[in-house]
Design a protein around this motif. Structure first.
Motif, PDB file in Angstrom:
ATOM      1  N   MET A 102       0.656  -1.128   0.041  1.00  0.00           N
ATOM      2  CA  MET A 102       0.107   0.015   0.026  1.00  0.00           C
ATOM      3  C   MET A 102       0.766   1.290  -0.150  1.00  0.00           C
ATOM      4  SD  MET A 102      -3.271  -0.871   2.479  1.00  0.00           S
ATOM      5  CE  MET A 102      -2.406  -1.683   3.858  1.00  0.00           C
ATOM      6  N   PHE A 103       1.811   1.208   0.604  1.00  0.00           N
ATOM      7  CA  PHE A 103       2.765   2.485   1.005  1.00  0.00           C
ATOM      8  C   PHE A 103       3.335   2.841  -0.494  1.00  0.00           C
ATOM      9  CE2 PHE A 103       6.399   4.800   2.091  1.00  0.00           C
ATOM     10  CZ  PHE A 103       6.009   5.772   3.226  1.00  0.00           C
ATOM     11  N   LEU A 104       3.885   1.780  -1.051  1.00  0.00           N
ATOM     12  CA  LEU A 104       4.700   1.976  -2.242  1.00  0.00           C
ATOM     13  C   LEU A 104       3.822   2.383  -3.600  1.00  0.00           C
ATOM     14  CD1 LEU A 104       7.047  -1.352  -2.489  1.00  0.00           C
ATOM     15  CD2 LEU A 104       7.630   1.227  -1.691  1.00  0.00           C
ATOM     16  N   GLU A 105       2.526   2.365  -3.424  1.00  0.00           N
ATOM     17  CA  GLU A 105       1.819   2.904  -4.288  1.00  0.00           C
ATOM     18  C   GLU A 105       1.805   4.342  -4.579  1.00  0.00           C
ATOM     19  OE1 GLU A 105      -2.255   1.427  -3.980  1.00  0.00           O
ATOM     20  OE2 GLU A 105      -2.020  -0.741  -4.385  1.00  0.00           O
ATOM     21  N   ASP A 106       1.794   4.791  -3.260  1.00  0.00           N
ATOM     22  CA  ASP A 106       2.061   6.412  -3.257  1.00  0.00           C
ATOM     23  C   ASP A 106       3.290   6.838  -3.198  1.00  0.00           C
ATOM     24  OD1 ASP A 106      -0.871   6.612  -3.316  1.00  0.00           O
ATOM     25  OD2 ASP A 106      -1.053   6.450  -1.191  1.00  0.00           O
ATOM     26  N   HIS A 107       4.295   5.937  -2.879  1.00  0.00           N
ATOM     27  CA  HIS A 107       5.612   6.392  -2.440  1.00  0.00           C
ATOM     28  C   HIS A 107       6.664   5.358  -3.416  1.00  0.00           C
ATOM     29  CE1 HIS A 107       3.366   7.681   1.142  1.00  0.00           C
ATOM     30  NE2 HIS A 107       4.129   8.671   0.956  1.00  0.00           N
ATOM     31  N   PRO A 108       6.511   5.560  -4.740  1.00  0.00           N
ATOM     32  CA  PRO A 108       7.226   4.259  -5.470  1.00  0.00           C
ATOM     33  C   PRO A 108       8.786   4.687  -5.372  1.00  0.00           C
ATOM     34  CG  PRO A 108       6.341   6.115  -6.957  1.00  0.00           C
ATOM     35  CD  PRO A 108       5.818   6.248  -5.520  1.00  0.00           C
ATOM     36  N   GLY A 109       9.322   5.840  -4.829  1.00  0.00           N
ATOM     37  CA  GLY A 109      10.823   5.849  -4.905  1.00  0.00           C
ATOM     38  C   GLY A 109      11.474   5.305  -3.500  1.00  0.00           C
ATOM     39  N   VAL A 110      10.511   4.968  -2.586  1.00  0.00           N
ATOM     40  CA  VAL A 110      11.131   4.296  -1.298  1.00  0.00           C
ATOM     41  C   VAL A 110      11.438   3.041  -1.373  1.00  0.00           C
ATOM     42  CG1 VAL A 110      10.446   4.174   1.085  1.00  0.00           C
ATOM     43  CG2 VAL A 110       9.804   6.174  -0.047  1.00  0.00           C
ATOM     44  N   HIS A 111      12.625   2.612  -0.723  1.00  0.00           N
ATOM     45  CA  HIS A 111      12.986   1.141  -0.848  1.00  0.00           C
ATOM     46  C   HIS A 111      12.460   0.664   0.543  1.00  0.00           C
ATOM     47  CE1 HIS A 111      16.362   2.710  -3.451  1.00  0.00           C
ATOM     48  NE2 HIS A 111      15.591   2.004  -4.227  1.00  0.00           N
ATOM     49  N   ILE A 112      11.743  -0.569   0.495  1.00  0.00           N
ATOM     50  CA  ILE A 112      11.267  -1.341   1.833  1.00  0.00           C
ATOM     51  C   ILE A 112      11.560  -2.658   1.505  1.00  0.00           C
ATOM     52  CG2 ILE A 112       9.220  -1.653   3.231  1.00  0.00           C
ATOM     53  CD1 ILE A 112       7.985   0.911   2.277  1.00  0.00           C
ATOM     54  N   HIS A 113      12.358  -3.284   2.546  1.00  0.00           N
ATOM     55  CA  HIS A 113      12.221  -4.695   2.787  1.00  0.00           C
ATOM     56  C   HIS A 113      11.977  -5.291   4.406  1.00  0.00           C
ATOM     57  CE1 HIS A 113      14.110  -8.786   1.449  1.00  0.00           C
ATOM     58  NE2 HIS A 113      14.352  -8.743   2.744  1.00  0.00           N
TER      59      HIS A 113
END
Length: 278
Positions: A102-113
């Motif tokens: 959900m977060f990456l839909e609005d923040h595509p430039g952030v890396h999350i693992h």
């Protein structure tokens, strides 16, 4: 690149480590009869231990919601690393995974693992510290993920508890393990499989003997040399220091860290429990 390390509250970081701005903790909740405990700064260990002792029902735990993880992700960091307790023991990892999508839909430039620690308590602490070490060294996101994942695969977790009642009541033990724990004076030395399930590593007639067997297993493992040993205790600091002294005599750890159980670890370790990871 800025980074943030988000852990669930089964990661028993010391108060000093939690004051490090690199860390953020997302709490689980505990229900004992009509009493609710949030595993955050308000947690009262003595009260939880008392309520569990008085209650005939097994305590129930609830993982963080995806919304709780979403709020933690909104921290302004470029690289976000999440450490959860074993995905086979809790839904915390799944909630974090849902929040990531959900977060990456609005923040595509952030890396999350999201790291499945395949452990809990002490194991999560070591994973979080490994991420901190690597991220602070200047490695890029992918390198941190790769090296931390390898660290998790090589990590060992062992624990000895005064009682396995809460693990048994919550279905965290096999039927055979449940039968064995009913035998008088038997202390089981438990561990974690590579997948993060609980397994038996030995048994003894006393806590002292069980801790001695734990140290023997550590000493026989050539991979332990130079590693950090994290010992987490539930209301038994003296026992934790005894284990530390035994490890100092027989093992070759580079560092030994002592932590105290938070709410979730207190539920499963129960009064007098010891969890060790390296």
């Amino acid at each position: 690149m800025s980074f943030k390390i988000i852990v669930d509250s089964c990661c028993d970081l010391t108060p000093a480590l939690l004051h490090n701005s690199a860390f953020c903790k997302v709490p689980l909740t505990i229900q004992v009869g009509p009493h609710t405990f949030v595993d955050d700064d308000t947690f009262d260990q003595a009260n939880l231990l008392w309520r569990m002792k008085e209650s005939e029902e097994a305590p129930k735990t609830s993982c963080p919601s995806p919304a709780a993880y979403l709020e933690a992700f909104d921290c302004g960091a470029d690289d976000i690393y999440v450490v959860t307790l074993s995905a086979l023991l809790s839904g915390s990892h799944n909630s974090a995974a849902q929040a990531r999508l959900m977060f990456l839909e609005d923040h595509p430039g952030v890396h999350i693992h999201i790291f499945n620690s395949c452990s809990a308590s002490s194991g999560e602490v070591l994973v979080a510290l490994k991420v901190l070490e690597l991220a602070q060294s200047g490695l890029d996101f992918n390198a941190v993920v790769q090296q931390t994942s390898r660290f998790i695969n090589e990590m060992e977790t062992l624990f000895v508890l005064e009682t396995l009642d809460n693990l048994r009541k919550n279905g965290r033990l096999t039927r055979l393990q449940s039968l064995v724990t009913g035998t008088l004076k038997i202390k089981l030395l438990m561990g974690a499989t590579p997948e993060g399930e609980i397994c038996k590593r030995g048994q003894a007639l006393s806590m002292k003997q069980a801790l001695s067997k734990m140290v023997e297993l550590m000493a026989k493992d050539p991979a332990h040399s130079g590693r950090t040993l994290c010992i987490t205790h539930c209301n038994c600091l003296e026992r934790a220091f005894q284990l530390k002294e035994m490890a100092l005599k027989s093992c070759k750890f580079g560092e030994i860290l002592i932590c105290e159980t938070g709410g979730i670890s207190t539920v499963y370790a129960n009064d007098g429990g010891i969890v060790a990871a390296y």
